[in-house]
Scaffold this active site. Sequence first.
Site, short mmCIF file in Angstrom:
data_model
loop_
_atom_site.label_atom_id
_atom_site.label_comp_id
_atom_site.label_asym_id
_atom_site.label_seq_id
_atom_site.Cartn_x
_atom_site.Cartn_y
_atom_site.Cartn_z
N SER A 173 13.84 -9.72 26.52
CA SER A 173 15.30 -10.03 27.08
C SER A 173 16.32 -9.20 26.18
O SER A 173 16.42 -9.63 25.04
CB SER A 173 15.42 -11.34 26.88
OG SER A 173 16.85 -11.64 27.16
N HIS A 184 14.06 -6.57 30.39
CA HIS A 184 14.77 -7.45 30.93
C HIS A 184 16.42 -7.29 30.42
O HIS A 184 16.45 -7.86 29.22
CB HIS A 184 14.05 -8.58 30.85
CG HIS A 184 14.80 -9.86 31.66
ND1 HIS A 184 14.30 -10.24 32.75
CD2 HIS A 184 15.81 -10.94 30.96
CE1 HIS A 184 14.86 -11.38 33.18
NE2 HIS A 184 16.10 -11.50 32.13
N ASP A 214 20.06 -8.94 30.91
CA ASP A 214 20.56 -9.98 31.18
C ASP A 214 22.01 -9.82 31.42
O ASP A 214 22.84 -9.50 30.29
CB ASP A 214 20.48 -11.17 30.12
CG ASP A 214 18.99 -11.48 30.30
OD1 ASP A 214 18.87 -12.40 31.22
OD2 ASP A 214 18.47 -11.70 29.24
N MET A 217 25.66 -10.93 32.45
CA MET A 217 26.54 -12.01 32.69
C MET A 217 28.13 -11.86 32.81
O MET A 217 28.72 -11.03 31.98
CB MET A 217 26.21 -13.05 31.50
CG MET A 217 25.02 -13.45 31.11
SD MET A 217 24.79 -14.30 29.65
CE MET A 217 23.10 -14.82 29.57
N HIS A 240 18.57 -8.53 35.52
CA HIS A 240 18.80 -9.88 36.18
C HIS A 240 20.16 -10.43 36.03
O HIS A 240 20.98 -10.15 35.05
CB HIS A 240 18.13 -10.99 35.01
CG HIS A 240 18.31 -12.25 34.93
ND1 HIS A 240 18.03 -13.23 33.89
CD2 HIS A 240 18.67 -13.09 36.12
CE1 HIS A 240 18.19 -14.67 34.57
NE2 HIS A 240 18.70 -14.51 35.74
N MET A 282 23.06 -12.23 36.46
CA MET A 282 23.82 -13.70 36.52
C MET A 282 25.13 -13.51 36.96
O MET A 282 26.03 -13.95 35.81
CB MET A 282 23.47 -14.55 35.21
CG MET A 282 22.16 -14.81 34.91
SD MET A 282 21.58 -15.16 33.34
CE MET A 282 21.23 -13.52 32.69
N MET A 331 14.05 -19.90 36.58
CA MET A 331 14.49 -20.29 35.33
C MET A 331 13.99 -21.41 34.26
O MET A 331 13.84 -22.39 35.25
CB MET A 331 15.94 -20.04 35.48
CG MET A 331 16.65 -18.95 35.86
SD MET A 331 16.38 -17.48 34.65
CE MET A 331 17.17 -18.18 33.10
N GLY A 370 22.49 -18.37 30.69
CA GLY A 370 23.88 -18.12 30.10
C GLY A 370 23.84 -17.88 28.64
O GLY A 370 24.43 -17.20 28.07
N PHE A 371 22.51 -18.58 28.11
CA PHE A 371 22.36 -18.40 26.59
C PHE A 371 20.92 -17.93 26.37
O PHE A 371 20.07 -18.46 26.94
CB PHE A 371 23.06 -19.27 25.83
CG PHE A 371 24.42 -19.41 25.98
CD1 PHE A 371 25.32 -18.76 25.32
CD2 PHE A 371 25.00 -20.26 27.19
CE1 PHE A 371 26.76 -18.98 25.59
CE2 PHE A 371 26.25 -20.49 27.29
CZ PHE A 371 27.10 -19.76 26.40
N GLY A 372 20.56 -17.22 25.12
CA GLY A 372 19.30 -17.13 24.89
C GLY A 372 19.16 -18.30 23.61
O GLY A 372 20.07 -19.18 23.35
N GLY A 373 17.83 -18.33 23.20
CA GLY A 373 17.54 -19.52 22.27
C GLY A 373 17.49 -20.65 22.77
O GLY A 373 17.57 -21.62 21.90
N ASP A 404 11.72 -17.35 32.84
CA ASP A 404 12.62 -17.06 31.71
C ASP A 404 13.35 -18.03 31.14
O ASP A 404 14.01 -18.93 31.72
CB ASP A 404 13.69 -16.01 32.55
CG ASP A 404 14.57 -15.25 31.76
OD1 ASP A 404 14.79 -15.64 30.38
OD2 ASP A 404 15.76 -14.65 32.27
N GLY A 405 13.39 -17.98 29.83
CA GLY A 405 14.20 -18.98 28.96
C GLY A 405 13.03 -19.80 28.15
O GLY A 405 12.28 -20.68 28.67
N GLY A 406 13.39 -19.83 26.80
CA GLY A 406 12.29 -20.76 25.89
C GLY A 406 10.97 -20.24 25.77
O GLY A 406 10.20 -21.04 25.63
N GLY A 412 13.14 -13.67 24.87
CA GLY A 412 14.07 -13.09 23.97
C GLY A 412 13.98 -13.44 22.34
O GLY A 412 13.49 -12.59 21.75
N SER A 413 14.38 -14.66 22.08
CA SER A 413 14.00 -15.05 20.67
C SER A 413 12.75 -14.72 20.15
O SER A 413 12.55 -14.29 19.03
CB SER A 413 14.52 -16.55 20.48
OG SER A 413 15.55 -16.83 21.42
#
Length: 234
Positions: free
Chosen positions: A21, A46, A48, A50, A79, A81, A150, A155-158, A185-187, A207-208
Amino acid sequence: MLTRDEMLSHLKAKRPVVAPSMLKCDFGNLRRETELLDSAGSSLLHWDVMDGHFVPNLSYGPMVIERVRPLTKTPFDAHLMISDPAKYLDEYVKAGCEAITFHLEAVPQPVSLLREIRKRNLVAGLAINPGTPFSAAEPFLRECDLFLVMSVNPGFGGQKFMPEVVPKIAAARALAGNDLIISVDGGIGRSTIKQCADAGCDVFVAGSSVFDEPCYTAAIAELEQTATGSRSAC
Ligand code: DX5
Ligand code: ZN
């Protein structure tokens, strides 16, 4: 650039695909980041996007993506958003994205936009937020090439992975069979990727768990191995 059919074969052949990401990369050094991801063997980047309206954060738009496009042959998934993806579709096409994913929450009647994306010979993706039930997306899956579940509120990574979304992956796989590309996607990290893989996911946005690591090659390889079960999560 890959055509839609080439993209679909590429993603199916490479799965499990860890898609970094770009929200979490070093924006001051996009050339270097892209080179590092290339040498790490990434199969998909990917992006993101926003708008500060659909989600409470702003990132980047097609101008940034377009400038990175010539730096790598790795396919791009945007992606989106954003509240009005149809209005900006052609800017992301022109920027060189091979896949475009938008949200059902932004476009409750998504069929015509999914068809517009396919008409441009791109992979058409539909995303749903954690609070949106699978049943809301189900009628549209046959119009999609990619379904993005999702696992955080966008809205945010991490953010922390929400395991309660995993049954949506399994439901989509059961309904759509093997042709649909399913992404999460996410975490996503070493402790969360396997449950998504077991539910039938193909593409894991990370991402992270890539960019916070000292070596992208090792991070991506470890995630892919954990997804396939060739390495146990720790
Ligand atoms: C969230 C984005 C994600 C996010 C992933 O709105 O769609 O792609 O950046 O970051 P991690 O892997 O850190 O949750
Ligand atoms: Zn994303």
